[in-house]
Design an enzyme around this catalytic site. Structure first.
Site, short mmCIF file in Angstrom:
data_model
loop_
_atom_site.label_atom_id
_atom_site.label_comp_id
_atom_site.label_asym_id
_atom_site.label_seq_id
_atom_site.Cartn_x
_atom_site.Cartn_y
_atom_site.Cartn_z
N ASP A 128 -20.97 -47.64 -22.51
CA ASP A 128 -21.21 -47.32 -21.10
C ASP A 128 -20.31 -46.15 -20.72
O ASP A 128 -19.17 -46.05 -21.17
CB ASP A 128 -20.98 -48.54 -20.20
CG ASP A 128 -19.59 -49.12 -20.33
OD1 ASP A 128 -18.66 -48.66 -19.63
OD2 ASP A 128 -19.43 -50.09 -21.11
N ASP A 217 -21.90 -53.99 -11.39
CA ASP A 217 -20.54 -54.04 -11.93
C ASP A 217 -19.63 -54.58 -10.83
O ASP A 217 -19.34 -53.89 -9.86
CB ASP A 217 -20.12 -52.63 -12.36
CG ASP A 217 -18.65 -52.56 -12.78
OD1 ASP A 217 -18.17 -51.42 -13.00
OD2 ASP A 217 -18.00 -53.60 -12.87
N GLU A 219 -15.92 -56.49 -10.20
CA GLU A 219 -14.67 -56.84 -10.86
C GLU A 219 -13.53 -56.81 -9.86
O GLU A 219 -13.77 -56.86 -8.64
CB GLU A 219 -14.43 -55.90 -12.04
CG GLU A 219 -14.61 -54.41 -11.71
CD GLU A 219 -14.56 -53.52 -12.94
OE1 GLU A 219 -13.43 -53.20 -13.35
OE2 GLU A 219 -15.64 -53.15 -13.48
#
Length: 750
Positions: A128, A217, A219
């Site tokens: 990625d 994503d 986090e």
């Protein structure tokens, strides 16, 4: 808006012009001009994105199976890694996993782990990248073994990577399967807003076998707000659900979720309701992904290191290359796709349905559609092959071709509801299982070639719904009476409904301490000659009554309990009655359907304890010279004692009771309304009483039947009554949270 690191207007224009292909919409087939049901509400599984199909890139496709080398040699140029978290924080531009290493830390040697050689799992290698890898040698990455890549598209709602278009084009040119990801900032906007921003700037999906599902994503916080962005576990779970549900609605596919077990379990409270979304897990320095976040039993992708032989982060897909392609088609998270397009029937003609279906694990294969028919002749099941030509499907999905349509018919068996529910049968090996294409119902009667026209009477709550019903039923001010009852329980309003109906006034609901503003305004608009408040001071306080006294004279009717109040209302509204309807006070549904029938017959509705005949009720029946009783419901709600004891005193007793509340509703309508006598009916929920109470009085005042429905369908007995009654219009009471839009189309219950 932040666009990349050195963004310019020209870069923004290039981003817009070079964004990846967007997913195509599901094809829509125009129904024939015959009797059809209204379209069913689109379910999540049938949600389809907007846009037009874009052909797959012309780069040579990867071979069917291309395993990575056991230990590939690094490229001559060292792959670019991400800068420190502090640098990314300062730029407001974060790469996938930027916080993982800083918070959870890698084990020794994790940054140089060799793909597969030191991993205890098999799979397909990938990577990625973000704007921190502005120039990627894609040929070298392919040579090193990368077969897929996730590319950063957006962050929050003010950052678009200016390198996204060139990275997407570069990955495409060497044959990589690629997808876009969004770095979430849950404390800046709601999830839906960030999802829409992501889709608008490259976060889309196309079923072309080369576009990975869009990736969330999520986090550790980067702005000092704490591990979980300052959100509670509940708020975080809501945010994630908001994002992924919006993404699925916009793209037609479940997005993947990237996170770690530690963050997920801490910040969502170990939420275990997201397992339908593919997991991209991050864990460095180990030979396996280890314990997974609470929602998942297995992982789809694993980010096993933050740097190595690939630019950006080092990833692996959990499966073969063929499975990776199927994942890009959506098969791993999607059952077969398709649509039940039309359902039509006409008098004495067959019931015909059309649709299409594709199994994404094998686009060329013909799938089967399993149909459950529900017609006046009964319920049956057939299976047909979806292999007919559908050019519209082929235009949207060119790689699948057009041979995926189906047409099926059931024979004419009489007037009423004709329903079909269709399941797309998964091909062998499709672990996603069968796909539900939904149900459709067509309706035909001598009075109507389609489902009766529906009018929704619904407000924001039970009180405003009552106002909507009142305004529909009594458009002109100057009504004889308005009945007011508690909106927190149903017995008093049930007693009031036949009285209000017989006296041609509405029932409106109130809170105990004060009349809601919308209700008070409606009472003022109606300009009633009088107001009757049903219930004692515990149900409706004097303070509320005083508000009403400013509008019209008020009479309060309140007994010591619901049974006493019922008798008092009956005596007040029906002083000369010689017959009465009897219903159990703890079973609102039977009494609800009975109320307009009682009003039509100018008879009271007595609420009783169905197991015994109490002395006060006996005294009322004797004192009022009531010699005819109609019991509502079966023996489980109104016992046989209500037959034997009155009969012994010379009264006649009749019971109207079906196998359930819907059957009883149908029988009540049949008892009071002759054939072709009700072009308009009221329809209310047989499950939720809050919106239904006011409909009973309105139906009684207009001498219309009140028919009960389930939340998402109309029982056949009710549909058959509409055939008999010659119904061409329905007043549906309550919003779609109570009675879904399927009720408008008379979706038949199975």
């Amino acid at each position: 808006m932040r666009i990349g690191i050195l963004a310019t207007g020209a870069l923004l224009l290039s981003l817009i012009g070079a964004s990846p292909a967007v997913a195509a919409p599901e094809p829509v087939q125009t129904p024939a001009a015959t009797s059809t049901s209204s379209p069913a509400a689109t379910s999540d599984d049938a949600g389809t994105p907007a846009g037009t199909a874009t052909p797959a890139p012309t780069a040579s496709p990867a071979p069917t199976e291309t395993p990575a080398p056991t230990a590939p040699a690094p490229s001559a140029s060292t792959p670019a890694a991400d800068p420190s978290l502090a640098v990314q924080d300062a730029a407001g531009d974060h790469a996938m996993g930027s916080t993982i290493e800083a918070v959870e830390g890698p084990a020794a040697g994790a940054r140089t782990v060799a793909p597969k050689a030191s991993l205890g799992v098999g799979g397909i290698l990938g990577m990625d990248v973000s704007g921190w890898q502005p120039t990627v040698d894609w040929n070298a990455m392919w040579a090193n073994g990368a077969r897929f890549v996730y590319i950063k598209s957006t962050e929050s709602t003010d950052y678009v990577s200016s390198h996204f278009p060139s990275q997407w084009a570069g990955a495409t040119s060497v044959g990589m399967i690629r997808g876009a990801y969004h770095f979430a900032t849950p404390n800046t906007t709601d999830g839906a807003t960030q999802a829409r921003y992501f889709v608008a700037h490259g976060g889309n999906w196309a079923p072309d076998g080369r576009t990975l599902p869009p990736l969330l994503d999520i986090e550790y916080a980067t702005d000092g707000s704490g591990t979980c962005w300052g959100l509670s576990t509940t708020a975080m779970s809501v945010w994630i659900a908001d994002f992924v549900h919006t993404m699925k609605a916009l793209t037609g596919i479940e997005p993947a979720i990237y996170s770690t077990a530690n963050w997920w379990n801490q910040c969502t409270g170990s939420n275990n309701t997201f397992g339908a979304y593919p997991l991209f897990v991050a864990r460095y320095g180990t030979s396996t992904p280890g314990a997974l976040p609470a929602s998942w039993l297995n992982w789809t992708m694993w980010q096993y290191a933050s740097s190595g032989v690939f630019a950006g982060d080092q990833d692996i897909y959990n499966g073969t290359y063929a499975q990776l392609q199927a994942f890009a088609y959506g098969a791993q998270s999607h059952p077969p796709i398709g649509s039940l397009d039309t359902a039509t029937v006409s008098a004495n003609g067959p019931f015909t349905i059309t649709g299409w279906t594709i199994d994404l694990t094998n686009l060329a294969a013909s799938t089967q559609a399993r149909i459950t028919w529900n017609t006046p002749g009964g319920i049956s099941t057939t299976t047909v092959t979806a292999g007919a030509s559908r050019p519209d499907v082929g235009n949207v999905y060119p790689s699948a071709g057009a041979a995926h349509g189906f047409t099926a018919q059931a024979p004419w068996t009489g007037y009423g509801q004709y329903g079909a529910c269709v399941t797309a049968v998964a091909l062998p090996g499709d672990r996603a299982g069968d796909g539900n294409l939904g149900c459709k119902t067509a309706f035909v009667s001598p009075a109507s070639a389609s489902a009766p026209a529906s009018t929704r009477l619904a407000g924001s709550d039970r009180f405003s719904t009552g106002v909507q019903v009142s305004q529909k039923a009594f458009p002109t001010p100057g009504v004889p009476v308005v009945y007011i009852a508690s909106g927190l329980d149903f017995p008093d309003a049930l007693s009031a409904a036949p009285a209000a109906g017989a006296q041609h006034g509405p029932v409106l609901l109130t809170m105990p301490g004060a009349i809601p503003d919308t209700v008070l305004a409606e009472v003022q608009r109606l300009k009633p000659a009088k107001i009757v408040v049903v219930g004692g001071t515990a149900a409706i306080a004097d303070s509320a009554v005083n508000q009403l006294k400013a509008v019209a004279p008020v009479t309060r009717i309140g007994g010591v309990d619901r049974y006493d109040t019922s008798r008092l209302v009956a005596a007040y509204a029906f002083p000369n009655a010689t017959s009465a309807y009897v219903a159990a006070a703890n079973s609102f549904a039977d009494a609800l359907s009975a109320a307009p029938v009682a009003a039509k017959k100018n008879s009271p509705l007595l609420l009783v304890n169905g197991g015994t005949i109490d002395a006060p009720t006996q005294a009322y029946l004797a004192g009022k010279s009531i010699h005819s009783l109609t019991l509502i419901g079966g023996t489980a709600v109104v016992g046989d004692v209500w037959i034997t004891q009155p009969q012994s005193s010379g009264s006649s007793v009749t019971r109207i009771g079906g196998s359930d509340r819907f059957g009883t509703s149908s029988l009540l309508a049949a008892s009071a309304f002759s054939s072709n006598s009700a072009p308009t009916v009221y329809v209310a929920s047989g499950i939720s009483w809050q919106d239904s109470l006011v409909a009973a009085a309105a139906a009684g005042s207009a001498s219309r039947p009140l028919l009960l429905a389930r939340p998402g369908c109309v029982p056949r007995l009710i549909g058959d009554q509409m055939v008999r009654l010659g119904t061409t219009a329905m007043n549906i009471t309550g919003g779609t949270a109570v009675l879904t839009s399927d009720v408008d189309s008379l979706q038949v219950c199975y």
